[in-house]
Design a protein around this motif. Sequence first.
Motif, PDB file in Angstrom:
ATOM      1  N   TYR A   1      51.108   9.234 -19.757  1.00 60.13           N
ATOM      2  CA  TYR A   1      51.893   9.205 -18.437  1.00 60.13           C
ATOM      3  C   TYR A   1      53.177  10.010 -18.428  1.00 60.13           C
ATOM      4  O   TYR A   1      53.684  10.788 -17.569  1.00 60.13           O
ATOM      5  N   LYS A   2      54.040   9.722 -19.515  1.00 61.18           N
ATOM      6  CA  LYS A   2      55.450  10.297 -19.402  1.00 61.18           C
ATOM      7  C   LYS A   2      55.160  11.654 -19.447  1.00 61.18           C
ATOM      8  O   LYS A   2      55.947  12.564 -19.140  1.00 61.18           O
ATOM      9  N   ASN A   3      54.126  12.354 -20.460  1.00 62.80           N
ATOM     10  CA  ASN A   3      54.055  13.547 -20.396  1.00 62.80           C
ATOM     11  C   ASN A   3      53.059  14.431 -19.452  1.00 62.80           C
ATOM     12  O   ASN A   3      52.565  15.292 -19.660  1.00 62.80           O
ATOM     13  N   GLY A   4      52.808  13.638 -18.195  1.00 61.66           N
ATOM     14  CA  GLY A   4      52.113  14.469 -17.063  1.00 61.66           C
ATOM     15  C   GLY A   4      50.777  13.777 -16.831  1.00 61.66           C
ATOM     16  O   GLY A   4      50.334  14.129 -15.933  1.00 61.66           O
ATOM     17  N   TYR A   5      50.352  12.730 -17.372  1.00 66.91           N
ATOM     18  CA  TYR A   5      48.874  12.219 -17.221  1.00 66.91           C
ATOM     19  C   TYR A   5      49.111  11.427 -15.927  1.00 66.91           C
ATOM     20  O   TYR A   5      49.957  10.323 -15.780  1.00 66.91           O
ATOM     21  N   LYS A   6      48.295  11.770 -14.741  1.00 67.04           N
ATOM     22  CA  LYS A   6      48.433  10.821 -13.455  1.00 67.04           C
ATOM     23  C   LYS A   6      46.878  10.436 -13.053  1.00 67.04           C
ATOM     24  O   LYS A   6      47.032  10.203 -11.885  1.00 67.04           O
TER      25      LYS A   6
ATOM     26  N   ARG B   1      58.043  12.408 -33.391  1.00 67.48           N
ATOM     27  CA  ARG B   1      59.192  11.741 -32.880  1.00 67.48           C
ATOM     28  C   ARG B   1      60.362  12.712 -32.480  1.00 67.48           C
ATOM     29  O   ARG B   1      61.011  12.484 -31.541  1.00 67.48           O
ATOM     30  N   ALA B   2      60.739  13.448 -33.684  1.00 68.09           N
ATOM     31  CA  ALA B   2      61.925  14.216 -33.690  1.00 68.09           C
ATOM     32  C   ALA B   2      61.946  15.073 -32.671  1.00 68.09           C
ATOM     33  O   ALA B   2      62.994  15.741 -32.423  1.00 68.09           O
ATOM     34  N   ALA B   3      60.769  15.666 -32.291  1.00 71.52           N
ATOM     35  CA  ALA B   3      60.602  16.837 -31.443  1.00 71.52           C
ATOM     36  C   ALA B   3      59.817  16.571 -30.021  1.00 71.52           C
ATOM     37  O   ALA B   3      59.436  17.088 -29.120  1.00 71.52           O
ATOM     38  N   ALA B   4      60.006  15.037 -29.740  1.00 71.83           N
ATOM     39  CA  ALA B   4      59.274  14.440 -28.529  1.00 71.83           C
ATOM     40  C   ALA B   4      59.996  15.363 -27.084  1.00 71.83           C
ATOM     41  O   ALA B   4      59.327  15.442 -26.558  1.00 71.83           O
ATOM     42  N   ALA B   5      61.374  15.537 -27.258  1.00 72.03           N
ATOM     43  CA  ALA B   5      61.909  15.987 -25.888  1.00 72.03           C
ATOM     44  C   ALA B   5      61.114  17.290 -25.680  1.00 72.03           C
ATOM     45  O   ALA B   5      60.753  17.457 -24.768  1.00 72.03           O
ATOM     46  N   TYR B   6      61.135  18.325 -26.874  1.00 74.45           N
ATOM     47  CA  TYR B   6      60.708  19.598 -26.487  1.00 74.45           C
ATOM     48  C   TYR B   6      59.067  19.354 -26.150  1.00 74.45           C
ATOM     49  O   TYR B   6      58.404  20.228 -25.350  1.00 74.45           O
ATOM     50  N   GLU B   7      58.417  18.454 -27.206  1.00 82.70           N
ATOM     51  CA  GLU B   7      57.026  18.201 -26.855  1.00 82.70           C
ATOM     52  C   GLU B   7      56.684  17.954 -25.192  1.00 82.70           C
ATOM     53  O   GLU B   7      55.702  18.582 -24.533  1.00 82.70           O
ATOM     54  N   ARG B   8      57.646  16.985 -24.559  1.00 80.71           N
ATOM     55  CA  ARG B   8      57.299  16.593 -23.394  1.00 80.71           C
ATOM     56  C   ARG B   8      57.643  17.675 -22.276  1.00 80.71           C
ATOM     57  O   ARG B   8      56.842  17.922 -21.273  1.00 80.71           O
ATOM     58  N   LEU B   9      58.456  18.561 -22.675  1.00 88.25           N
ATOM     59  CA  LEU B   9      58.901  19.635 -21.840  1.00 88.25           C
ATOM     60  C   LEU B   9      57.718  20.695 -21.975  1.00 88.25           C
ATOM     61  O   LEU B   9      57.271  21.166 -20.983  1.00 88.25           O
TER      62      LEU B   9
END
Length: 543
Positions: free
Chosen positions: A71-76, A497-505
């Motif tokens: 969900y956080k990464n775009g699943y709706k 986890r360390a790259a979570a913000a970029y992966e989300r982007l």
Amino acid sequence: MKLTFLGADREVTGSCTLLETGGHRILIDCGMEQGKDTYENADLPCAPGEIDAVLLTHAHIDHSGRIPYLYKNGYKGPIYSTDATMDLCGIMLEDSAHIQEQEAEWKNRKAQRSGRDLIEPDYTVEDALAVMAQFRAQPYGKRVPIVDGVEACFTDVGHLLGSASISLYITENGNTETIVFSGDIGNLNQPLLRDPQYLTDADYVVMESTYAGRSHGPKPDYVGELTEILQRTFDRGGNVVIPSFAVGRTQEMLYFIRQIKAEGRIRHHDGFEVYVDSPLASKSTNIFRENYSECYDEEALALVNKGENPLQFPNLRISETKEDSVAINADPNPKVIISASGMCDAGRIRHHLKHNLWREECTILFVGYQAGGSLGRALLEGIDEVKLFGETVQVNAEIAQMSGMSGHADNEGLLRWIHSFAPKPGFVFVNHGEDAACADFAKALQLEGYAAEAPYNGGEYILGGGQVHCVAPGNREKIAPKEPGTSTAPEGYKSRRAAAAYERLVNMGKRLMVVIEHNRGGANKDLARFASQIASLCDKWDR
């Protein structure tokens, strides 16, 4: 159609499988890994926003725990499950998010002191609460359309309240074939829950193998065995500490203790107190009480029909706050302490172990599966001392385990389940078991005339017309054991986890392309405004 195996492949936890058919992508389970990782996992081969539907076999975190991450990464899209699974996910995913937020906060305090980069949790409580609006609860036994050309049916598999095997009916080029995902197959004669319901038709099967090659033995006398453990521990003046999963196993233990108390089986300690030290366990017990009509077995239903609560008895104490939890170990009277987590790797149970493990008069009673690499497994294997909150604690307490106490079918139960299909499925994929268990069970099925294989993580298979072709074997290289003083990550491996913000982007970028496609054919003025908003974002962030 194509299957990609993304979790619980030659490992027990982290169940996740991607089905692609007719231009659609469907995830069956999206679980979190727990305990030691044997093989490095493959990434989801698409952005979460490109998935069309998620189907859940049951609510355990190793099957559902990554859903808020989607969900956080775009699943709706929709999430299909049974009613009870939806209810349990409502509390379990929030609890998982809370633990992750606390863990990230703790690690970030250390990172700030050492000058390292900060991390963010995979998802937040807000994400876990928001994703619940996407659940679509289904009854057992009803076929429901998922996407064009795909229908699903949930069948009670007797593992957990609301647990299910999922049959998918997939139509391609006018031909319909059936894939059955076993989920976690339940053990026979469990308290509260019905026995597994067996299926007869499938072209392909994906089945678990947690206890493959092992037997639970004859039906245990759970109440008699628990009575003996309680009696001898109380007679020594000690506590019985039960590391227990808050959902499922805790309610089973309450069911047994209710009977022990009702029948007066404990001598000289008949008024003993039982503490359930877990807010999650308290909430899930209420859900167990509410979902009895569709899930309880005949014995439990008979109690309900007589007006008795099968999960309530005198001197049952629920500890909600930290202060309540701390007070438990200040009480010198012999007692039962039931606390999460079941594998002792997190949660309040670690505090109770710190206070009781060193005491010879106490008993630590394990009532569930302990994954390799977990503290629970180490205690069962006879470790002499453990580190808890930076302190070395001697293991002097009695370490006990309830025989045959499992929510999973043993080898005989697994064979009973697969033998119910007539004729035999065209192919059986064996997953959700330790490396050797998966491989050996697949070989055992081959000797019985089944076409069977234990896929590796990242393995890809094309299915159709009763034929199966492997197009990518997956990751067959084991993660090297950690050397003292070294990182657990293999060379060149970058922590997700360390790259979570970029992966989300990146995932948001992929979702943007999906949204753009959805606006094809829209009004010119709306498309122009949309393009201007994207341009503004690009101007702001282009570096």
